[in-house]
Design a protein around this motif. Structure first.
Motif, mmCIF file in Angstrom:
data_model
loop_
_atom_site.group_PDB
_atom_site.id
_atom_site.type_symbol
_atom_site.label_atom_id
_atom_site.label_comp_id
_atom_site.label_asym_id
_atom_site.label_seq_id
_atom_site.Cartn_x
_atom_site.Cartn_y
_atom_site.Cartn_z
ATOM 1 N N UNK A 280 0.876 -1.186 0.000
ATOM 2 C CA UNK A 280 0.000 0.000 0.000
ATOM 3 C C UNK A 280 0.910 1.231 0.000
ATOM 4 N N UNK A 281 0.476 2.291 -0.653
ATOM 5 C CA UNK A 281 1.280 3.526 -0.661
ATOM 6 C C UNK A 281 1.182 4.204 0.690
ATOM 7 N N UNK A 282 2.320 4.610 1.218
ATOM 8 C CA UNK A 282 2.319 5.290 2.520
ATOM 9 C C UNK A 282 3.632 6.049 2.686
ATOM 10 N N UNK A 283 3.692 6.864 3.771
ATOM 11 C CA UNK A 283 4.901 7.671 4.013
ATOM 12 C C UNK A 283 5.838 7.012 5.013
ATOM 13 N N UNK A 284 5.264 6.185 5.901
ATOM 14 C CA UNK A 284 6.095 5.637 6.972
ATOM 15 C C UNK A 284 5.535 4.280 7.431
ATOM 16 N N UNK A 285 6.466 3.384 7.817
ATOM 17 C CA UNK A 285 6.083 2.089 8.403
ATOM 18 C C UNK A 285 6.450 2.130 9.875
ATOM 19 N N UNK A 286 5.483 1.835 10.742
ATOM 20 C CA UNK A 286 5.795 1.811 12.183
ATOM 21 C C UNK A 286 5.321 0.484 12.791
ATOM 22 N N UNK A 287 6.031 -0.005 13.821
ATOM 23 C CA UNK A 287 5.576 -1.235 14.482
ATOM 24 C C UNK A 287 4.705 -0.938 15.694
ATOM 25 N N UNK A 288 3.853 -1.886 16.055
ATOM 26 C CA UNK A 288 3.298 -1.877 17.414
ATOM 27 C C UNK A 288 4.354 -2.581 18.265
ATOM 28 N N UNK A 289 5.003 -1.856 19.185
ATOM 29 C CA UNK A 289 6.082 -2.481 19.955
ATOM 30 C C UNK A 289 5.526 -3.424 21.021
ATOM 31 N N UNK A 345 2.308 12.864 12.529
ATOM 32 C CA UNK A 345 1.420 13.970 12.123
ATOM 33 C C UNK A 345 1.444 14.219 10.607
ATOM 34 N N UNK A 346 0.275 14.193 10.017
ATOM 35 C CA UNK A 346 0.136 14.481 8.588
ATOM 36 C C UNK A 346 0.601 13.354 7.672
ATOM 37 N N UNK A 347 0.987 12.220 8.233
ATOM 38 C CA UNK A 347 1.558 11.126 7.422
ATOM 39 C C UNK A 347 0.533 10.014 7.167
ATOM 40 N N UNK A 372 -3.130 11.621 17.052
ATOM 41 C CA UNK A 372 -1.790 12.233 16.952
ATOM 42 C C UNK A 372 -1.576 12.866 15.573
ATOM 43 N N UNK A 373 -2.581 12.801 14.695
ATOM 44 C CA UNK A 373 -2.512 13.542 13.429
ATOM 45 C C UNK A 373 -2.232 12.719 12.183
#
Ligand code: SF4
Length: 451
Positions: A280-289, A345-347, A372-373
């Motif tokens: 999927x197109x996105x700006x950032x990948x983050x984990x659930x820690x 934010x904004x991502x 958180x935006x």
């Protein structure tokens, strides 16, 4: 992040080392993630067994003075997870007994599927049980066996039980380690730096005590440890491996090797597969820690989307006894996890988790990211939908509480308020763990139980 899913325990055995109980204690520390409700160690000084077990974390149960009373060159240990209300110290392990051949202690990781049947048969013959643990069945089976030697009694006993068991037995002079024929739960063998051997649920225990990994105890194998001898191997059952795939998804520590593979690398590969099949197109990948971290790294590497720590986890909160109102539950998640607003934010955010069980935590996390935006939140899960409970030693909610057993993926997506939701499929998961034939149990994703 798995809610209300817990591995039931960890086991360790140390043989032929003058600081056996201390090494068992450090090993249990490394295995603490597999059970936090109670901990125990039994040691043997050659004449007598000594046992200490108590509710609480390993660090709280033992101190130097207590460990000094656990004398001898062999020791077995256990950390236990128990369900709420089942908090009797009697249900902590090791289980200790005196019987006609002497003294014995047992630790067990897993779940016996014919425990009730065996227990009822034993009760009919006059046995009196002190605990609700299926492990106590083994004590009775060994004590009542007509065989003359302990080794034969152990073989006799394990042939009467079914299900998942990684077991370590301690007598005054010997130690025995055994895995069920399917090898559901892991158990590895290592060599201690100053002589002696270790067996443990995960190899992260070896690293802490400086042991060298030798090999896994094979499914269906019984290892016998005797003074000044290399361990003797007995094939009790023909092996038919069905390793628990959830060990890779969630339970095992990333720095362990289980079933012959690095948990960290396997989780990263799951993330890579996920990126390939569910992009999927996105700006950032983050984990659930912490559970989602290796898979998120894999997803980011494969997709080329930057990886960031968008959620911080507070490691210092234990259980919080607060009112179960909606507001308080939201606050509880915020105590554990907080968003990094500058990153989010904004991502357009892809958030990676290892699994979704009830869905309530995922919904709170997604709400938190949107507050958180985040402009979009796409949830990607590095395992298939959890649709069925486990009967082999993992404490999962009933089917009615497993969200994927009751809702379609789109319905779950709507419920957790994500912009999109996708899971890893079974074939990709099996590819990530290098499955050979059908050597993994995947019943909690497929409902295909083998016992
Ligand atoms: S049902 Fe799931 S958790 Fe239980 S042993 Fe099988 S794969 Fe593991």
């Amino acid at each position: 992040m798995l809610e209300n899913v817990n591995e039931k325990c960890a086991v360790v055995g140390i043989f032929g080392h003058k600081e056996a109980s201390k090494l068992a204690y450090f090993s249990l520390h490394a295995l603490q993630h597999r059970g936090q409700e109670a901990a125990g160690i039994s040691s043997s000084d050659g004449e007598k067994l000594h046992t200490i077990k108590k509710r609480g974390l390993v660090m709280r149960v033992f101190d130097e003075a207590k460990l000094n009373t656990l004398s001898g060159t062999s020791a077995i240990g256990h950390t236990r997870y128990s369900t709420a209300g089942d908090d009797s110290i009697l249900d902590a392990q090791p289980v200790f007994a005196r019987y006609d051949l002497g003294e014995m202690a047992i630790v067990h990781n897993g779940n016996l599927t014919n425990a009730e049947e065996v227990r009822n048969a034993l009760i009919e013959k006059g046995a009196i049980f002190q605990t609700f643990m299926d492990t106590e069945n083994l004590i009775h089976l060994i004590a009542k066996s007509e065989q003359k030697k302990l080794i034969d009694r152990i073989i006799d006993a394990v042939q009467r039980i079914e299900g998942a068991f990684s077991l370590v037995f301690l007598s005054r002079t010997k130690m025995f380690a055994m895995r069920d024929r399917h090898g559901f739960r892991p158990l590895s063998l290592g060599r201690l730096p100053n002589g002696g051997y270790i067996v443990a649920s995960e190899t992260c225990a070896f690293d802490l005590v400086g042991a060298e990994f030798i090999r896994d105890v094979a499914p269906g194998e019984l290892l016998i440890f005797e003074k000044d001898k290399t361990p003797i191997s007995v094939k009790v059952f023909e092996p038919t491996p069905k390793h628990c795939i959830f060990e890779y998804v969630y339970f095992a520590r990333p720095d362990s090797k289980v079933f012959g593979q690095s948990v960290y690398q396997t989780r990263k590969d799951m993330g890579k597969e996920l990126a390939r099949i569910k992009p999927i197109e996105a700006d950032v990948v983050i984990p659930v820690p912490d559970g989602g971290v290796p898979s998120a790294i894999g997803y980011a590497q494969e997709s080329g989307i930057p990886y960031e720590m968008g959620i911080m986890r507070n490691h210092y909160i234990g259980r919080t006894f607060i009112e179960p109102t909606q507001e308080m539950r939201d606050l509880k998640v915020k105590m554990k996890l907080s968003p990094m607003t500058d990153i989010i934010k904004g991502k357009r955010v892809i958030v990676i988790d290892d699994s979704i069980v009830r869905g309530t935590t995922s919904r709170r996390i997604i709400r938190m990211l949107k507050e958180a935006g985040a402009s979009e939140v796409h949830m990607r899960v590095s395992s298939p939908p959890t649709t069925d409970p486990c009967f082999y030693g993992v404490d999962t909610p009933n089917k009615e509480n497993l969200i994927a057993a009751n809702m379609s993926t789109q319905e779950i997506c709507d419920y957790i308020e994500a912009d999109s939701l996708a899971y890893l499929d079974e074939a990709s998961l099996l590819r990530s763990v290098n499955a050979e034939g059908d050597n993994y149990c995947t019943a909690c994703f497929t409902g295909k139980y083998i016992i």
